[in-house]
Design an enzyme around this catalytic site. Structure first.
Site, PDB file in Angstrom:
ATOM      1  N   ASN A  62      87.020  59.878  -2.882  1.00 22.74           N
ATOM      2  CA  ASN A  62      86.368  61.177  -2.700  1.00 22.74           C
ATOM      3  C   ASN A  62      84.964  61.170  -3.280  1.00 22.74           C
ATOM      4  O   ASN A  62      84.716  60.586  -4.332  1.00 22.74           O
ATOM      5  CB  ASN A  62      87.224  62.343  -3.223  1.00 22.74           C
ATOM      6  CG  ASN A  62      87.680  62.185  -4.655  1.00 22.74           C
ATOM      7  OD1 ASN A  62      87.831  61.085  -5.154  1.00 22.74           O
ATOM      8  ND2 ASN A  62      87.909  63.298  -5.320  1.00 22.74           N
ATOM      9  N   GLN A  63      84.060  61.808  -2.555  1.00 18.94           N
ATOM     10  CA  GLN A  63      82.652  61.877  -2.916  1.00 18.94           C
ATOM     11  C   GLN A  63      82.283  63.348  -3.024  1.00 18.94           C
ATOM     12  O   GLN A  63      82.223  64.055  -2.011  1.00 18.94           O
ATOM     13  CB  GLN A  63      81.802  61.197  -1.834  1.00 18.94           C
ATOM     14  CG  GLN A  63      82.065  59.689  -1.695  1.00 18.94           C
ATOM     15  CD  GLN A  63      81.605  58.909  -2.917  1.00 18.94           C
ATOM     16  OE1 GLN A  63      80.502  59.126  -3.429  1.00 18.94           O
ATOM     17  NE2 GLN A  63      82.440  58.001  -3.412  1.00 18.94           N
ATOM     18  N   GLU A  64      82.082  63.811  -4.249  1.00 21.20           N
ATOM     19  CA  GLU A  64      81.815  65.235  -4.461  1.00 21.20           C
ATOM     20  C   GLU A  64      80.313  65.525  -4.498  1.00 21.20           C
ATOM     21  O   GLU A  64      79.487  64.610  -4.509  1.00 21.20           O
ATOM     22  CB  GLU A  64      82.534  65.690  -5.736  1.00 21.20           C
ATOM     23  CG  GLU A  64      84.040  65.553  -5.583  1.00 21.20           C
ATOM     24  CD  GLU A  64      84.846  66.145  -6.729  1.00 21.20           C
ATOM     25  OE1 GLU A  64      84.268  66.453  -7.795  1.00 21.20           O
ATOM     26  OE2 GLU A  64      86.067  66.303  -6.548  1.00 21.20           O
ATOM     27  N   ASN A  65      79.990  66.811  -4.504  1.00 24.31           N
ATOM     28  CA  ASN A  65      78.599  67.239  -4.448  1.00 24.31           C
ATOM     29  C   ASN A  65      78.443  68.536  -5.235  1.00 24.31           C
ATOM     30  O   ASN A  65      79.385  69.341  -5.249  1.00 24.31           O
ATOM     31  CB  ASN A  65      78.222  67.461  -2.971  1.00 24.31           C
ATOM     32  CG  ASN A  65      76.732  67.558  -2.772  1.00 24.31           C
ATOM     33  OD1 ASN A  65      76.117  68.573  -3.053  1.00 24.31           O
ATOM     34  ND2 ASN A  65      76.149  66.483  -2.298  1.00 24.31           N
ATOM     35  N   ALA A  67      76.837  71.019  -4.369  1.00 22.44           N
ATOM     36  CA  ALA A  67      77.150  72.051  -3.365  1.00 22.44           C
ATOM     37  C   ALA A  67      78.571  71.711  -2.898  1.00 22.44           C
ATOM     38  O   ALA A  67      78.755  70.889  -1.987  1.00 22.44           O
ATOM     39  CB  ALA A  67      76.167  71.990  -2.210  1.00 22.44           C
ATOM     40  N   GLU A  75      90.345  60.143   2.088  1.00 19.87           N
ATOM     41  CA  GLU A  75      90.937  59.703   3.367  1.00 19.87           C
ATOM     42  C   GLU A  75      89.906  59.710   4.486  1.00 19.87           C
ATOM     43  O   GLU A  75      89.849  58.815   5.317  1.00 19.87           O
ATOM     44  CB  GLU A  75      92.103  60.615   3.756  1.00 19.87           C
ATOM     45  CG  GLU A  75      93.275  60.596   2.798  1.00 19.87           C
ATOM     46  CD  GLU A  75      93.178  61.640   1.691  1.00 19.87           C
ATOM     47  OE1 GLU A  75      92.060  61.937   1.227  1.00 19.87           O
ATOM     48  OE2 GLU A  75      94.231  62.158   1.286  1.00 19.87           O
ATOM     49  N   CYS A 115      92.026  66.334   6.554  1.00 23.16           N
ATOM     50  CA  CYS A 115      92.204  64.877   6.631  1.00 23.16           C
ATOM     51  C   CYS A 115      93.303  64.532   7.634  1.00 23.16           C
ATOM     52  O   CYS A 115      93.173  63.573   8.398  1.00 23.16           O
ATOM     53  CB  CYS A 115      92.535  64.299   5.263  1.00 23.16           C
ATOM     54  SG  CYS A 115      91.094  64.261   4.178  1.00 23.16           S
TER      55      CYS A 115
HETATM   56  N1  THU Z   1      90.822  65.275  -2.271  1.00 20.21           N
HETATM   57  C1  THU Z   1      90.931  64.110  -1.590  1.00 20.21           C
HETATM   58  O1  THU Z   1      90.071  63.219  -1.695  1.00 20.21           O
HETATM   59  N2  THU Z   1      91.997  63.945  -0.772  1.00 20.21           N
HETATM   60  C2  THU Z   1      93.003  64.849  -0.616  1.00 20.21           C
HETATM   61  O2  THU Z   1      93.892  64.635   0.193  1.00 20.21           O
HETATM   62  C3  THU Z   1      93.013  66.071  -1.416  1.00 20.21           C
HETATM   63  C4  THU Z   1      91.784  66.362  -2.175  1.00 20.21           C
HETATM   64  C5  THU Z   1      89.682  65.451  -3.154  1.00 20.21           C
HETATM   65  C6  THU Z   1      88.676  66.504  -2.727  1.00 20.21           C
HETATM   66  C7  THU Z   1      88.037  66.863  -4.045  1.00 20.21           C
HETATM   67  O3  THU Z   1      87.021  65.914  -4.321  1.00 20.21           O
HETATM   68  C8  THU Z   1      89.157  66.666  -5.061  1.00 20.21           C
HETATM   69  O4  THU Z   1      90.124  65.852  -4.440  1.00 20.21           O
HETATM   70  C9  THU Z   1      89.804  67.961  -5.525  1.00 20.21           C
HETATM   71  O5  THU Z   1      90.247  68.722  -4.452  1.00 20.21           O
END
Ligand code: THU
EC number: 3.5.4.5
Length: 161
Positions: A62-65, A67, A75, A115
């Site tokens: 997962n790549q957060e921001n 924003a 996934e 996803c």
């Molecule tokens: N996240 C995923 O990468 N996959 C999932 O199936 C559920 C949630 C991530 C999104 C966000 O960066 C963090 O988990 C919290 O929701």
């Protein structure tokens, strides 16, 4: 009135050692990917690993921001990269796992709704089932197809109806 029931079959395992070696390797890749996640906001690190028909393994996390909605789940990062690098190779399986507070989650992490929709597109595109391997330290869940994880799914044929 007609009542219809939709059944999803889930296989549960206590240990990764019960899985075939190929699937154990995929879980290992998902765990590696989780360690490189960029998730400073949620502190929930998700890792995904995709096994392609051509035997390549593609990792994503997962790549957060800042924003928040601009970030993306592990996934989808993995699946979009797999499809962009190998557009002609079907996907055999995806392993997913997550880490919080310095350790891997005990329970398996299921993919979110968006996803599932993206994974389904690839399953349909190559007309080949994608096995979901959802890894937790205490329990592993396996679902044989994405369709089973997303009943009453939306697909491209509906655009023409
Ligand atoms: N996240 C995923 O990468 N996959 C999932 O199936 C559920 C949630 C991530 C999104 C966000 O960066 C963090 O988990 C919290 O929701």
């Amino acid at each position: 009135m007609k009542k219809t029931q939709i059944i999803t079959t889930v296989f549960e395992y206590d240990s990764v050692d019960e899985l075939p070696l190929e699937e154990q390797e995929l879980v290992k890749n998902a765990k590696e990917a989780a360690l490189r996640s960029y998730s400073p906001y949620s502190k929930f690190s998700v890792g995904a690993a995709i096994l392609l028909e051509n035997d390549e393994i593609i990792q994503g996390n997962n790549q957060e921001n800042s924003a928040y909605p601009s970030g993306l789940c592990a996934e989808r990062v993995a699946m979009f990269y797999a499809n962009s690098k190998f557009p002609d190779s079907a996907v055999k399986a995806i392993a997913v796992t997550a880490r919080t507070n310095g350790s891997f989650s005990g329970n398996p992490i299921p993919p979110c709704g968006s996803c599932r929709q993206v994974l389904l597109e690839t399953e349909e595109r190559f007309n080949q089932p994608i096995k979901l391997i959802l890894y937790g330290e205490k329990k592993i869940r396996i679902v044989e197809t994405v369709k089973e994880m997303l009943p009453l799914y939306f697909e491209k044929e509906m655009l023409d109806e």
